[in-house]
Write a protein that holds these residues in place. Structure first.
Motif, PDB file in Angstrom:
ATOM      1  N   PHE A  31       1.291  -0.732  -0.392  1.00  0.00           N
ATOM      2  CA  PHE A  31      -0.123   0.252  -0.152  1.00  0.00           C
ATOM      3  C   PHE A  31       0.702   0.943   0.257  1.00  0.00           C
ATOM      4  O   PHE A  31       0.572   1.860  -0.354  1.00  0.00           O
ATOM      5  N   GLY A  32       1.662   1.647   1.168  1.00  0.00           N
ATOM      6  CA  GLY A  32       2.897   2.426   0.885  1.00  0.00           C
ATOM      7  C   GLY A  32       3.677   2.527   0.063  1.00  0.00           C
ATOM      8  O   GLY A  32       3.691   3.803  -0.906  1.00  0.00           O
ATOM      9  N   ASP A  33       4.600   1.599  -1.050  1.00  0.00           N
ATOM     10  CA  ASP A  33       4.429   2.196  -2.341  1.00  0.00           C
ATOM     11  C   ASP A  33       3.781   2.524  -3.538  1.00  0.00           C
ATOM     12  O   ASP A  33       4.054   3.230  -4.358  1.00  0.00           O
ATOM     13  N   ILE A  34       2.822   1.558  -3.385  1.00  0.00           N
ATOM     14  CA  ILE A  34       1.872   2.685  -4.373  1.00  0.00           C
ATOM     15  C   ILE A  34       0.630   3.874  -4.234  1.00  0.00           C
ATOM     16  O   ILE A  34       1.267   4.775  -4.741  1.00  0.00           O
ATOM     17  N   ILE A  35       0.971   4.640  -2.817  1.00  0.00           N
ATOM     18  CA  ILE A  35       0.679   5.589  -2.445  1.00  0.00           C
ATOM     19  C   ILE A  35       1.986   6.064  -2.959  1.00  0.00           C
ATOM     20  O   ILE A  35       1.758   7.095  -3.319  1.00  0.00           O
ATOM     21  N   GLU A  36       2.831   6.117  -2.836  1.00  0.00           N
ATOM     22  CA  GLU A  36       3.709   6.779  -2.915  1.00  0.00           C
ATOM     23  C   GLU A  36       4.054   7.177  -4.770  1.00  0.00           C
ATOM     24  O   GLU A  36       4.392   8.083  -5.482  1.00  0.00           O
ATOM     25  N   GLY A  45      -9.832  18.796  -4.555  1.00  0.00           N
ATOM     26  CA  GLY A  45     -10.008  17.381  -4.469  1.00  0.00           C
ATOM     27  C   GLY A  45      -9.266  16.509  -4.075  1.00  0.00           C
ATOM     28  O   GLY A  45      -9.125  15.763  -2.622  1.00  0.00           O
ATOM     29  N   ALA A  46      -8.632  16.082  -5.472  1.00  0.00           N
ATOM     30  CA  ALA A  46      -8.249  15.253  -5.733  1.00  0.00           C
ATOM     31  C   ALA A  46      -6.082  15.166  -4.702  1.00  0.00           C
ATOM     32  O   ALA A  46      -6.363  14.531  -4.569  1.00  0.00           O
ATOM     33  N   LYS A  47      -6.457  15.962  -5.200  1.00  0.00           N
ATOM     34  CA  LYS A  47      -4.895  16.547  -4.411  1.00  0.00           C
ATOM     35  C   LYS A  47      -5.009  16.339  -3.022  1.00  0.00           C
ATOM     36  O   LYS A  47      -3.875  15.845  -2.772  1.00  0.00           O
ATOM     37  N   ARG A  48      -5.393  17.277  -2.656  1.00  0.00           N
ATOM     38  CA  ARG A  48      -5.508  16.726  -0.904  1.00  0.00           C
ATOM     39  C   ARG A  48      -5.567  15.293  -0.578  1.00  0.00           C
ATOM     40  O   ARG A  48      -5.676  14.697   0.764  1.00  0.00           O
ATOM     41  N   ARG A  49      -6.679  14.550  -1.154  1.00  0.00           N
ATOM     42  CA  ARG A  49      -7.376  13.441  -0.592  1.00  0.00           C
ATOM     43  C   ARG A  49      -5.487  12.839  -0.670  1.00  0.00           C
ATOM     44  O   ARG A  49      -5.006  11.552  -0.059  1.00  0.00           O
ATOM     45  N   ILE A  50      -5.420  12.830  -1.594  1.00  0.00           N
ATOM     46  CA  ILE A  50      -3.780  12.526  -2.015  1.00  0.00           C
ATOM     47  C   ILE A  50      -2.742  12.583  -1.176  1.00  0.00           C
ATOM     48  O   ILE A  50      -2.078  12.122  -0.485  1.00  0.00           O
ATOM     49  N   ALA A  51      -2.916  13.720  -0.778  1.00  0.00           N
ATOM     50  CA  ALA A  51      -2.064  14.668   0.348  1.00  0.00           C
ATOM     51  C   ALA A  51      -2.163  13.534   0.815  1.00  0.00           C
ATOM     52  O   ALA A  51      -1.228  13.252   2.325  1.00  0.00           O
ATOM     53  N   THR A  52      -4.124  13.754   1.829  1.00  0.00           N
ATOM     54  CA  THR A  52      -3.851  12.297   3.103  1.00  0.00           C
ATOM     55  C   THR A  52      -3.835  10.555   3.132  1.00  0.00           C
ATOM     56  O   THR A  52      -3.337  10.504   3.916  1.00  0.00           O
TER      57      THR A  52
END
Length: 77
Positions: free
Chosen positions: A24-29, A61-68
């Motif tokens: 999950f960490g790899d995907i989010i990164e 909104g998408a950028k904020r969600r990705i940062a979260t």
């Protein structure tokens, strides 16, 4: 007290959980590395008469969600 079978299952479960946390960490990164650039590219391709308020709201909104999500992957359970 756990039986040997229960102990093995717990260990297997823990290994699986660790694998998915790391994955999950790899995907989010990867997502956070490319998302802002991709969002900006999409904004650049929208028709000139597309409502700016809608496009900006969705993009922000998408950028904020990705940062979260990016910060969530670093938090311990």
């Amino acid at each position: 007290m756990l039986t040997q079978d229960q102990s093995v299952r717990a260990t297997t479960s823990q290994r699986s959980r660790i694998f998915w946390i790391v994955r999950f960490g790899d995907i989010i990164e990867q997502l956070s590395d490319t998302a802002a650039k991709s969002i900006d590219q999409v904004l650049d391709t929208l028709p000139k008469d597309f409502p700016n308020k809608i496009a900006d709201s969705v993009a922000d909104g998408a950028k904020r969600r990705i940062a979260t999500l990016s910060t969530a992957k670093d938090r311990p359970d």
